[in-house]
Motif scaffolding. Structure first.
Motif, PDB file in Angstrom:
ATOM      1  N   LEU A 242       0.815  -1.211   0.000  1.00 59.90           N
ATOM      2  CA  LEU A 242       0.000   0.000   0.000  1.00 59.90           C
ATOM      3  C   LEU A 242       0.848   1.259   0.000  1.00 59.90           C
ATOM      4  O   LEU A 242       0.523   2.244  -0.667  1.00 59.90           O
ATOM      5  N   PHE A 243       1.945   1.268   0.759  1.00 62.54           N
ATOM      6  CA  PHE A 243       2.756   2.469   0.901  1.00 62.54           C
ATOM      7  C   PHE A 243       3.952   2.473  -0.042  1.00 62.54           C
ATOM      8  O   PHE A 243       4.966   3.132   0.225  1.00 62.54           O
ATOM      9  N   ASP A 244       3.847   1.739  -1.116  1.00 67.51           N
ATOM     10  CA  ASP A 244       4.901   1.706  -2.127  1.00 67.51           C
ATOM     11  C   ASP A 244       5.135   3.112  -2.663  1.00 67.51           C
ATOM     12  O   ASP A 244       4.230   3.728  -3.234  1.00 67.51           O
ATOM     13  N   PRO A 245       6.336   3.680  -2.512  1.00 66.21           N
ATOM     14  CA  PRO A 245       6.581   5.068  -2.935  1.00 66.21           C
ATOM     15  C   PRO A 245       6.487   5.273  -4.436  1.00 66.21           C
ATOM     16  O   PRO A 245       6.371   6.409  -4.890  1.00 66.21           O
ATOM     17  N   ASP A 246       6.525   4.175  -5.216  1.00 67.81           N
ATOM     18  CA  ASP A 246       6.415   4.305  -6.668  1.00 67.81           C
ATOM     19  C   ASP A 246       4.969   4.414  -7.137  1.00 67.81           C
ATOM     20  O   ASP A 246       4.714   4.664  -8.314  1.00 67.81           O
ATOM     21  N   SER A 247       4.017   4.205  -6.205  1.00 67.65           N
ATOM     22  CA  SER A 247       2.606   4.302  -6.574  1.00 67.65           C
ATOM     23  C   SER A 247       2.158   5.757  -6.640  1.00 67.65           C
ATOM     24  O   SER A 247       2.535   6.573  -5.785  1.00 67.65           O
ATOM     25  N   ASN A 248       1.323   6.078  -7.615  1.00 63.36           N
ATOM     26  CA  ASN A 248       0.856   7.460  -7.784  1.00 63.36           C
ATOM     27  C   ASN A 248      -0.089   7.891  -6.672  1.00 63.36           C
ATOM     28  O   ASN A 248      -0.213   9.081  -6.376  1.00 63.36           O
ATOM     29  N   THR A 249      -0.793   6.946  -6.081  1.00 65.43           N
ATOM     30  CA  THR A 249      -1.790   7.299  -5.066  1.00 65.43           C
ATOM     31  C   THR A 249      -1.262   7.218  -3.636  1.00 65.43           C
ATOM     32  O   THR A 249      -1.960   7.592  -2.696  1.00 65.43           O
ATOM     33  N   THR A 250      -0.038   6.728  -3.467  1.00 62.47           N
ATOM     34  CA  THR A 250       0.492   6.526  -2.113  1.00 62.47           C
ATOM     35  C   THR A 250       0.538   7.819  -1.311  1.00 62.47           C
ATOM     36  O   THR A 250       0.068   7.876  -0.167  1.00 62.47           O
ATOM     37  N   ASN A 251       1.103   8.872  -1.870  1.00 60.89           N
ATOM     38  CA  ASN A 251       1.240  10.133  -1.140  1.00 60.89           C
ATOM     39  C   ASN A 251      -0.108  10.690  -0.713  1.00 60.89           C
ATOM     40  O   ASN A 251      -0.264  11.181   0.417  1.00 60.89           O
ATOM     41  N   GLU A 252      -1.102  10.623  -1.607  1.00 64.68           N
ATOM     42  CA  GLU A 252      -2.430  11.127  -1.255  1.00 64.68           C
ATOM     43  C   GLU A 252      -3.027  10.324  -0.112  1.00 64.68           C
ATOM     44  O   GLU A 252      -3.635  10.889   0.812  1.00 64.68           O
ATOM     45  N   THR A 253      -2.875   9.002  -0.155  1.00 63.23           N
ATOM     46  CA  THR A 253      -3.417   8.150   0.902  1.00 63.23           C
ATOM     47  C   THR A 253      -2.773   8.468   2.249  1.00 63.23           C
ATOM     48  O   THR A 253      -3.468   8.580   3.272  1.00 63.23           O
ATOM     49  N   ILE A 254      -1.464   8.623   2.259  1.00 66.25           N
ATOM     50  CA  ILE A 254      -0.762   8.939   3.508  1.00 66.25           C
ATOM     51  C   ILE A 254      -1.208  10.291   4.045  1.00 66.25           C
ATOM     52  O   ILE A 254      -1.426  10.455   5.258  1.00 66.25           O
ATOM     53  N   GLU A 255      -1.361  11.267   3.164  1.00 60.22           N
ATOM     54  CA  GLU A 255      -1.832  12.588   3.598  1.00 60.22           C
ATOM     55  C   GLU A 255      -3.233  12.478   4.189  1.00 60.22           C
ATOM     56  O   GLU A 255      -3.548  13.109   5.202  1.00 60.22           O
ATOM     57  N   ASN A 256      -4.105  11.676   3.550  1.00 55.98           N
ATOM     58  CA  ASN A 256      -5.467  11.495   4.059  1.00 55.98           C
ATOM     59  C   ASN A 256      -5.460  10.847   5.434  1.00 55.98           C
ATOM     60  O   ASN A 256      -6.234  11.235   6.324  1.00 55.98           O
ATOM     61  N   ILE A 257      -4.593   9.858   5.635  1.00 57.65           N
ATOM     62  CA  ILE A 257      -4.510   9.185   6.930  1.00 57.65           C
ATOM     63  C   ILE A 257      -4.091  10.171   8.014  1.00 57.65           C
ATOM     64  O   ILE A 257      -4.651  10.173   9.124  1.00 57.65           O
ATOM     65  N   ALA A 258      -3.125  11.016   7.709  1.00 60.57           N
ATOM     66  CA  ALA A 258      -2.696  12.034   8.678  1.00 60.57           C
ATOM     67  C   ALA A 258      -3.852  12.973   9.022  1.00 60.57           C
ATOM     68  O   ALA A 258      -4.036  13.353  10.189  1.00 60.57           O
ATOM     69  N   ASP A 259      -4.653  13.341   8.009  1.00 57.78           N
ATOM     70  CA  ASP A 259      -5.826  14.187   8.256  1.00 57.78           C
ATOM     71  C   ASP A 259      -6.816  13.493   9.179  1.00 57.78           C
ATOM     72  O   ASP A 259      -7.349  14.107  10.112  1.00 57.78           O
ATOM     73  N   ILE A 260      -7.075  12.206   8.907  1.00 62.30           N
ATOM     74  CA  ILE A 260      -8.054  11.459   9.699  1.00 62.30           C
ATOM     75  C   ILE A 260      -7.631  11.397  11.165  1.00 62.30           C
ATOM     76  O   ILE A 260      -8.426  11.679  12.075  1.00 62.30           O
TER      77      ILE A 260
END
Length: 546
Positions: free
Chosen positions: A142-160
């Protein structure tokens, strides 16, 4: 009918619902509290007690359509996880986008609204979603840095995480803490443990091209780093970027993790089964009784990851309970005084070193103003205790523990109180503040007698010093007068240092060392001059009559 007991009309503080007058013993029902941007369904209830007082408001049947939609998607995701775990296949880009969409929705609906709190069921839904994300981070990419959606997901988790820690949500945490599922953790403890797992997943995904990550939200700050074990230099948390956007910047704890600690913790985790060991102070695991710095031989062992995060308000949401079999801390009115700070190294469950290891982790806490502003009753003082949250305590429901953690010192000034702790293991830490007797458990009469007795002694010693100084010539010509004078001076100074510093210097290591040194010196002088007195008496009496 005139004698019937009723509960008067009332507006509860937590949910702001207007409860009508009802008869004692009856249960009143109202429409669930509505929330901005959400469609809330269900009924809240409140019992009128037999004595005409209102009971607690029960909103466990309340939920919103928006959270219901999210839980359906999360359960579908959990089913996908089960299939993915069974086949050991990595997540597809489409599955990652689904996760990103769920976290984006949850971030939106949990966004704090002034004077509104999320509902207990919504808090449970949030915990469930975060737990599924933790599973993804553990077993998939899930947190693979090569994925295009990884950064957005991590940012969303921090928001939550930051959103649910908002101070307005205290009622939801209180409700879930008071009615937890049997033999399960409270929602606050589950969120802390899940956040630790997600943080480790994000840390493990760091690469040489992206060796660090920093996330800052009003109630949540996170830093992850790849650490080269061959190079000197430890970890200092937090960095300037994190501090710039965090609520209550003044109260962010500071961690200093020496490089030797990191290396030793990694070595302890990789020890062979036949290695001589001692018992770890945290969870009974075994560690080697050595303070040698481990060597690193292979390229795979060159690096590890260190993740640190701080959670504002979490200290207020975790229950005040202690590990079974451990003595509760001294004092009463125990309250948490600092934000929770957590640290982990690699995949190690509880990174630890032997208790005799010299380079321990140092944590500096600043106690929150709202804790210090409370009144201190007469005859009491504040006591500060360094503790950590042990999720395995109390049959897995969690609890505070002091094992392996010690307070080095604390400093109380007009600008606040700073508490310095040291630890031989890493997990989640906080400082608990309690009120204790100023006599530290000793009868007040002993203190009074000590001060009166020493005061009288000092008074007459000073008179004696003045008398000997008035002798002038005889002070020099008669050696016994000179010895008497120095004996009085040494004894006076020793008593003055004792009275002035024995209590106040205990919390400051430097002052404590100074007081100890001076007392040893002055009383050693007393013994020396007493020896001289004995020699003089021997010469005046024994030799004369001998």
């Amino acid at each position: 009918e005139e004698d019937q007991i009723t509960c008067p009309p009332n507006i509860d503080q937590e949910w702001q619902l207007e409860w009508p007058e009802v008869l004692a013993g009856e249960v009143a029902h109202l429409r669930c509290p509505q929330r901005e941007g959400r469609t809330v369904t269900g009924l809240a209830e409140r019992r009128c007690n037999s004595d005409g007082t209102w009971g607690e408001v029960d909103v466990t049947a309340c939920t919103s359509q928006e959270f219901n939609d999210i839980i359906i998607q999360a359960e579908s995701l959990a089913n996908t996880l089960n299939v993915s775990d069974a086949t050991n296949e990595p997540l597809t880009e489409t599955a990652k986008e689904v996760v990103n969409d769920i976290t984006a929705q949850l971030s939106n609906v949990t966004e704090p609204v002034e004077d509104e709190t999320i509902l207990p069921n919504e808090l449970r839904t949030t915990t469930f979603v975060l737990q599924q994300i933790e599973r993804l981070g553990d077993s998939n990419n899930l947190f693979d840095p090569d994925s295009n959606t990884t950064n957005e997901t991590i940012e969303n988790i921090a928001d939550i995480v930051s959103n649910i820690l908002d101070e307005n949500n205290k009622a939801a945490f209180t409700a879930t803490n008071e009615a937890p599922v049997a033999n399960q953790t409270t929602e606050s403890a589950a969120i802390l443990r899940t956040t630790e797992g997600i943080a480790n997943g994000v840390g493990r995904a760091l690469t040489p091209s992206k060796p660090t990550i920093t996330l800052t939200r009003p109630n949540f700050g996170f830093q992850g780093s790849r650490v080269n074990l061959r190079r000197p230099g430890g970890i200092l948390f937090p960095g300037s970027l994190l501090r710039s956007n965090f609520n209550n910047q003044k109260f962010i704890p500071k961690l200093n993790i020496p490089s030797s600690f990191i290396k030793m913790a990694v070595k302890q985790d990789s020890l062979p089964m036949d290695q001589p060991t001692t018992t770890s102070p945290t969870d009974g695991s075994t560690v080697a009784p050595t303070t040698e710095t481990p060597s690193v031989s292979s390229e795979d062992e060159d690096t590890t990851t260190v993740v640190n995060f701080v959670m504002n308000n979490m200290e207020e949401y975790l229950p005040i309970k202690f590990e079974d079999g451990e003595e509760e801390i001294e004092g009463d009115n125990i309250v948490p005084g600092t934000p929770v700070v957590s640290s982990q190294i690699g995949d190690i469950k509880v990174p630890s070193v032997p208790e005799n290891f010299t380079d321990k982790v140092i944590i500096e806490f600043n106690v929150k103003d709202e804790v210090l502003n409370g009144p201190v009753p007469s005859g009491k003082r504040r006591e500060y205790t360094c503790v950590f949250w042990n999720p395995d305590a109390n049959k897995g429901t969690g609890g505070w523990s002091r094992s392996g953690v010690a307070r080095l010192n604390f400093t109380e000034t007009e600008n606040g109180t700073q508490v310095t702790c040291e630890t031989v293991h890493l997990t989640s830490f906080v400082v608990l503040v309690s009120l204790v007797d100023t006599t530290l458990g000793e009868p007040l009469a002993f203190d009074v007698l000590t001060y009166i007795g020493c005061g009288i002694s000092i008074f007459f010693l000073i008179i004696s010093i003045i008398f000997f100084l008035c002798l002038k010539k005889e002070l020099i010509t008669k050696v016994h007068n000179y010895v008497h004078l120095n004996l009085c001076i040494a004894l006076t100074l020793g008593l003055v240092v004792f009275l002035a510093g024995v209590d106040t210097a205990t919390s400051v290591p430097t002052a404590c060392k100074a007081v100890t040194t001076l007392m040893h010196y002055f009383f050693l002088s007393v013994f020396t001059w007493s020896l001289c007195e004995g020699v003089l008496i021997y010469n005046l009496l024994v030799k004369v009559f001998g």
